[in-house]
Design an enzyme around this catalytic site. Structure first.
Site, PDB file in Angstrom:
ATOM      1  N   TYR A 152      -0.925   7.408   3.094  1.00 37.42           N
ATOM      2  CA  TYR A 152      -0.239   6.457   4.209  1.00 37.42           C
ATOM      3  C   TYR A 152       1.023   6.730   4.288  1.00 37.42           C
ATOM      4  CZ  TYR A 152      -5.092   5.364   5.154  1.00 37.42           C
ATOM      5  OH  TYR A 152      -6.637   5.632   5.309  1.00 37.42           O
ATOM      6  N   HIS A 193       0.794  -1.223  -0.011  1.00 39.10           N
ATOM      7  CA  HIS A 193       0.208   0.089  -0.168  1.00 39.10           C
ATOM      8  C   HIS A 193       0.883   1.186   0.088  1.00 39.10           C
ATOM      9  CE1 HIS A 193      -3.378   2.352   0.256  1.00 39.10           C
ATOM     10  NE2 HIS A 193      -3.923   2.112   1.569  1.00 39.10           N
ATOM     11  N   ARG A 239     -16.533  -0.544  -2.370  1.00 41.42           N
ATOM     12  CA  ARG A 239     -18.133  -0.208  -1.778  1.00 41.42           C
ATOM     13  C   ARG A 239     -19.320  -1.015  -2.491  1.00 41.42           C
ATOM     14  NH1 ARG A 239     -17.247   5.921   0.116  1.00 41.42           N
ATOM     15  NH2 ARG A 239     -15.212   5.855   0.972  1.00 41.42           N
TER      16      ARG A 239
END
Length: 444
Positions: A243, A238, A413
């Site tokens: 992040y 990731h 989603r």
């Protein structure tokens, strides 16, 4: 006594690796993938030695449902909830299901309730929880991926629904709820590097030392090695959404002066080192993926004029390095690293980014695969994104003018809204697929 006779039972193949019975399923696989009428979306995708039954991937989604107490041996471990959640998606036909962002260090979690994989050994609760999810996903004919991550300066927040109950978008997690406010970290430290979009407040990060960055690299490799032992099929690094790894990539958030800061080469050094350390501990035939934010959406912002930013030019440059790093697929997202980002979301806003990067990769004579993510909800749109991406049909795609934007689609989603999306999409596109046996009567 009179003689008796028995009627032989139909042959049912039991799924391997489970202590209980379930038939071996392969839902979502095209019954005739080689039929010229089968769209690329439902054709197999080979990545090194792994073959996906279709090109539909469940993107990582944080569930904030792991044990949070630092004193618990089960902290960060996947639970029965994750088996139910991820297993259901696996049973309904996705080719690859990703486990949520899984922290390689305790302070790499977004919240105390996040998944983690830092406990060493195969007898840890984290390992055992992961193994159970892997085994069930495999029994349903799906491949199981894990996204290894470190939240960096976005760490130590409470679960979003707890914030919502207080009428806030985000609340900082302190020690009373298992947080670590004094150990939130980033490439650079201090209040000026605090992630604070709008009225949302996070903890100010402290700057990682050079030795600590090197330990983060080793932590990614250790977690990858444990993932392999647990039977995971795919590793994803990731490096998106603001992040830690993404923070290192951008000159906006990386003000370091050591070997991990300054030039482009130094800022992406952490990716190079994590990728190579990970590749060294996983099988040669195992796919390694990288998720990036292709742009920070700061191109016309004052801070970009002052310091530069991570933009599409940077992503193209990075993409061309990936073969030497052992990266097989580039998972293309965007944004999340600066409060002043200017995004105008529309159906194809990230898909177009993926398409641009795929075109640049192919123009350079490289074969790194590309995944598209974001606002993919309809079967026809997903079909168009990858149509012709399989090698055998690339000429057909070029002649038709329908150049593929990606080699696979990642959805998140939409699977929460519609867990059976793969099976519904197959029906809409006229593709005959295998159905999970337990659900077949209701899906025919």
């Amino acid at each position: 006594m009179g003689s008796t006779s028995t009627i032989p039972s139909p042959h049912i193949v039991k799924a391997e690796g489970l202590p209980y019975f379930t038939p071996a399923n392969n839902g979502g696989a095209a019954r005739n993938a080689q039929d010229p009428s089968t769209p690329t979306l439902f054709r197999p995708l080979r990545i090194r030695d792994m073959v996906l039954k279709n090109r539909i991937m469940v993107a990582p989604m944080c569930m904030y449902s792991a044990e949070s107490s630092p004193a618990s041996p089960a902290v960060g471990a996947l639970t029965d909830f994750h088996i139910a959640h991820l297993g259901h998606l696996a049973s309904k036909g996705a080719g690859l299901v990703f486990i949520e962002a899984t922290a390689v260090q305790p302070n790499g979690r977004i919240s105390p309730n996040d998944s983690g994989l830092w406990q060493e050994g195969t007898d840890s609760e984290q390992f055992k929880g992961l193994r159970r999810v892997v085994d069930f996903a495999h029994s349903q004919g799906a491949k199981l991926g894990i996204q290894l991550a470190h939240a960096g300066r976005k760490a130590s927040t409470v679960s979003p629904w707890l914030s919502a109950q207080q009428g806030q978008k985000s609340i900082r997690a302190d020690e009373s709820v298992g947080g670590w406010p004094s150990n939130v970290v980033g490439p650079s430290g201090g209040e000026e590097h605090q992630w604070s979009p709008g009225d949302i407040q996070y903890w100010p990060p402290r700057e990682l030392s050079t030795a600590e960055v090197e330990e983060v690299v080793r932590a990614f490799a250790r977690s990858a090695e444990l993932s392999v032992k647990a039977g995971v099929d795919v590793i994803e690094i990731h490096a998106a959404h603001g992040y830690l790894v993404n923070e290192f990539m951008s000159p906006v958030t990386n003000h370091r002066t050591d070997k991990y800061g300054g030039s482009f080469e130094n800022r992406v050094r952490i990716i190079r080192e994590i990728a190579m350390a990970t590749r060294a501990v996983i099988p040669s035939g195992m796919p390694l993926l990288l998720r990036i934010s292709a742009t920070e959406w700061l191109e016309n912002d004052a801070i970009a004029a002052q310091r530069g930013s991570w933009d599409m030019e940077s992503s193209v440059r990075l993409a061309k390095m990936l073969p030497e790093l052992g990266i097989d697929l580039l998972d293309v997202s965007s944004g999340g690293n600066h409060k002043d980002q200017r995004i105008q979301p529309h159906t194809n806003y990230q898909i177009d980014l993926a398409g641009q990067l795929r075109k640049e990769i192919h123009a350079a004579g490289q074969k790194t695969l590309v995944g598209a993510v974001g606002f993919i909800t309809e079967a026809e749109n997903a079909r168009r994104i990858v149509q012709g991406a399989d090698e055998a049909r690339s000429t057909e795609a070029m002649l038709s003018g329908e150049e593929p934007k990606a080699d696979a689609v990642l959805m998140a989603r939409q699977f929460l809204r519609e867990p059976e999306w793969v099976l519904t999409a197959a029906k809409k596109l006229g593709v005959k697929v295998w159905l999970p046996l337990q659900f077949a009567r209701g899906l025919l």
